[in-house]
Design an enzyme around this catalytic site. Structure first.
Site, PDB file in Angstrom:
ATOM      1  N   HIS A  90      -2.669  30.258  -8.878  1.00  0.00           N
ATOM      2  CA  HIS A  90      -2.783  31.372  -9.821  1.00  0.00           C
ATOM      3  C   HIS A  90      -1.573  32.316  -9.789  1.00  0.00           C
ATOM      4  O   HIS A  90      -1.024  32.666 -10.829  1.00  0.00           O
ATOM      5  CB  HIS A  90      -4.033  32.210  -9.500  1.00  0.00           C
ATOM      6  N   ASP A  96      -5.907  25.795 -14.486  1.00  0.00           N
ATOM      7  CA  ASP A  96      -5.672  26.967 -13.650  1.00  0.00           C
ATOM      8  C   ASP A  96      -6.235  28.114 -14.467  1.00  0.00           C
ATOM      9  O   ASP A  96      -5.639  28.515 -15.473  1.00  0.00           O
ATOM     10  CB  ASP A  96      -4.176  27.166 -13.395  1.00  0.00           C
ATOM     11  N   HIS A  97      -7.397  28.627 -14.062  1.00  0.00           N
ATOM     12  CA  HIS A  97      -8.089  29.518 -14.989  1.00  0.00           C
ATOM     13  C   HIS A  97      -7.329  30.823 -15.236  1.00  0.00           C
ATOM     14  O   HIS A  97      -7.578  31.502 -16.221  1.00  0.00           O
ATOM     15  CB  HIS A  97      -9.548  29.766 -14.564  1.00  0.00           C
TER      16      HIS A  97
HETATM   17  C1  BG6 Z   1     -10.580  31.012  -7.547  1.00  0.00           C
HETATM   18  C2  BG6 Z   1     -10.556  31.119  -6.056  1.00  0.00           C
HETATM   19  O1  BG6 Z   1      -9.709  30.007  -7.982  1.00  0.00           O
HETATM   20  O2  BG6 Z   1     -10.160  32.254  -8.097  1.00  0.00           O
HETATM   21  C3  BG6 Z   1     -11.478  32.232  -5.580  1.00  0.00           C
HETATM   22  O3  BG6 Z   1     -10.992  29.894  -5.492  1.00  0.00           O
HETATM   23  C4  BG6 Z   1     -11.090  33.524  -6.251  1.00  0.00           C
HETATM   24  O4  BG6 Z   1     -11.436  32.368  -4.176  1.00  0.00           O
HETATM   25  C5  BG6 Z   1     -11.000  33.346  -7.753  1.00  0.00           C
HETATM   26  O5  BG6 Z   1     -12.095  34.460  -5.944  1.00  0.00           O
HETATM   27  C6  BG6 Z   1     -10.432  34.579  -8.414  1.00  0.00           C
HETATM   28  O6  BG6 Z   1     -10.560  34.459  -9.787  1.00  0.00           O
HETATM   29  P1  BG6 Z   1     -10.750  35.746 -10.706  1.00  0.00           P
HETATM   30  O7  BG6 Z   1     -10.728  35.205 -12.091  1.00  0.00           O
HETATM   31  O8  BG6 Z   1     -12.060  36.364 -10.314  1.00  0.00           O
HETATM   32  O9  BG6 Z   1      -9.596  36.637 -10.393  1.00  0.00           O
END
Ligand code: BG6
Length: 503
Positions: A242, A179-180
């Site tokens: 997230h 989960d980044h």
């Molecule tokens: C991804 C989603 O996991 O996270 C995208 O699939 C979203 O739709 C993105 O844009 C958002 O990540 P960050 O790091 O740009 O907030």
């Protein structure tokens, strides 16, 4: 920092977008920081026929282009290799295994392998099985780890089935569900803010906190991901993973130690304490929206239903706002709010802790003073930092009170390197540290929490989906959801806010 053991990182789905946009740049970043082991290789795997050289060439697309990086990039590219196989077909796996053995011999790398599944989710059931059939799940001669990208299931049942299936072939401690958001430095800093500051921890509860707001706004729409997104929507794409992880970090109890299971146990307990919404409450507590065509400046911006890959009658939500409670001792009665959406006026993610007012409004009679609403803003991105809003006397006669900002910006730490989320998570997996990866039980718990919302939307088409003009802060009805005051309208700079902001 101790370097990871020599290993080969196998990326399935190597010809896909994520590999060249995120994974390879993150690996290059680790290379420039001297954080990769000396004996290290990447083996890209997918169906497309490519040689090692073709693959290296393709992977430079998102690497720096300036000539001063050329030598460094060339040295990095030497680590990249490629093996075409049809990943869904078991006959390719003996070929993969012998390529790994051959690379291992050439580069003196023992049988330490990380398998990164950056493929369409239907292959998450198949690749682990095929790996296991040729013994590539067996850790007796070196570690075998599996990294799984999101989406981890599309609802509670599919997530359970996926977990069950994975555990047939790999053990839980070999599985790294990415989960980044957990890889973001500022998300991890929430634990440090909370648990290392004597001034915050004692007041981090229902006695002092009035409500908590979490916002993750994006200016982008669905771009070229309409086909995926239309079957997903904001609840599955952002909230179940997230934003729930952010809730876990804000709301958890102090872990006994800073170790993977201790932290993940506390996150699980938060999810277990979420007050489950009943189907009939969904329409009241969860508001969904979808962006419609609008004019921003001189440009006409497409509505969601006009995006490529999207059903022209689609009822998929690109915006969601919800209110919920965590029923435990710490959070009894404290409302939590989440807002997320695409095509909003700013790209910003933050957690806002709204503290209760002082018990007596001492300066209330002076020049129409309003009570001060103390807020602690934990800014995840961009302009990463922390902001505290406090009341201060306006110099001069009387007791006029004004809210002022005390702020800290990460950008002030110019000598500190802020790793990218993918860089950090790849490094952690290389070191066998699963702290910042989601554990199977908590992923299921998070699905269990959102499932009644999915069911209510599916079974009750009368629950409205509100249009909002692209570039606005979402449907107007969202104001009515916030019973505790006003939403914060953040701007791209941490210490600016208000309904209108710089773009
Ligand atoms: C991804 C989603 O996991 O996270 C995208 O699939 C979203 O739709 C993105 O844009 C958002 O990540 P960050 O790091 O740009 O907030």
């Amino acid at each position: 920092m101790k370097k990871s053991d020599p290993h080969i990182l196998v990326i399935f789905g190597a010809s896909g977008d994520l590999t060249k946009r995120k994974l390879i740049p993150a690996l290059y970043e680790l290379h420039t920081q001297d954080l990769l082991p000396e004996d290290f290789a990447v083996l890209g795997v997918s169906r497309t026929e490519l040689s090692d050289l073709n693959f290296r060439e393709k992977m430079t697309e998102f690497l720096p282009k300036e000539p001063q990086f050329r030598n460094d990039i060339d040295a990095f590219l030497e680590h990249l290799h490629y093996q075409p196989i049809s990943t869904s077909d078991s006959t390719g796996y003996p070929v993969l295994k012998s390529r790994l053995e051959q690379l291992g011999k050439e580069l003196s790398i023992t049988e330490n392998y990380i398998f990164y599944l950056s493929t369409p989710p239907n292959l998450y059931q198949i690749i682990p099985k095929n790996l296991a059939e040729v013994g590539l799940n067996d850790s007796s001669n070196g570690f075998k780890r599996l990294i799984i990208e999101k989406p981890f299931g599309t609802d509670l049942n599919s997530a359970k089935e996926l977990n069950r299936n994975l555990l047939n072939y790999f053990k839980e401690d070999q599985i790294y569900r990415i989960d980044h958001y957990l890889g973001k430095e500022t998300v991890q800093n929430m634990l440090v803010t909370r648990f290392s500051n004597g001034i915050f921890e004692p007041i981090w509860n229902h006695n002092f906190i009035h409500h908590i707001e979490i916002i993750s706004a994006e200016t982008l729409g669905v771009e070229d991901r309409g086909g995926y997104y239309d079957h997903s929507g904001a609840l599955r794409d952002m909230v179940q993973n997230h934003l729930m992880q952010l809730v876990g970090m804000v709301a958890m109890e102090p872990p006994v130690v800073i170790e993977a299971d201790a932290i993940r146990n506390e996150i699980l307990k938060v999810f277990q304490s979420l007050r489950q919404l009943q189907k009939e409450e969904v329409a009241k507590h969860v508001i969904r929206g979808q962006y419609t065509q609008s004019k921003i400046g001189k440009d006409v911006v497409k509505g969601y239903r006009e995006e490529p890959g999207v059903d022209p009658q689609s009822r998929t939500e690109t915006f969601l706002a919800m209110k919920f409670y965590i029923d435990n001792f710490r959070w009894a009665g404290v409302p939590f709010y989440i807002r997320t959406g695409k095509k909003l006026p700013a790209r910003v993610t933050e957690v806002v802790i709204h503290f209760k007012n002082t018990p007596h409004h001492l300066f209330g009679n002076q020049d129409n003073n309003e009570p001060v609403n103390n807020q602690l803003v934990l800014r995840i991105q961009p302009d990463e930092g922390i902001l505290l809003k406090i009341g201060m006397k306006v110099p001069g006669a009387g007791f006029r009170v004004q809210t002022v900002n005390m702020d800290f910006h990460y950008s002030e730490l110019s000598d500190i390197y802020l790793p990218s989320a993918y860089g950090r998570l790849l490094l952690d997996c290389m070191q066998g540290d699963a702290t910042l990866f989601a554990r199977g039980d908590s992923v299921e718990k998070a699905w269990q929490y959102v499932q009644p919302i999915l069911d209510a939307w599916q079974n009750n088409p009368d629950i409205p989906i509100y249009g909002y003009p692209a570039g606005s802060w979402g449907p107007e009805v969202v104001d009515g959801l916030m019973e505790e005051g006003l939403w914060r309208y953040p701007c791209k700079n941490l210490n600016h806010d208000g309904e209108y902001c710089e773009l």
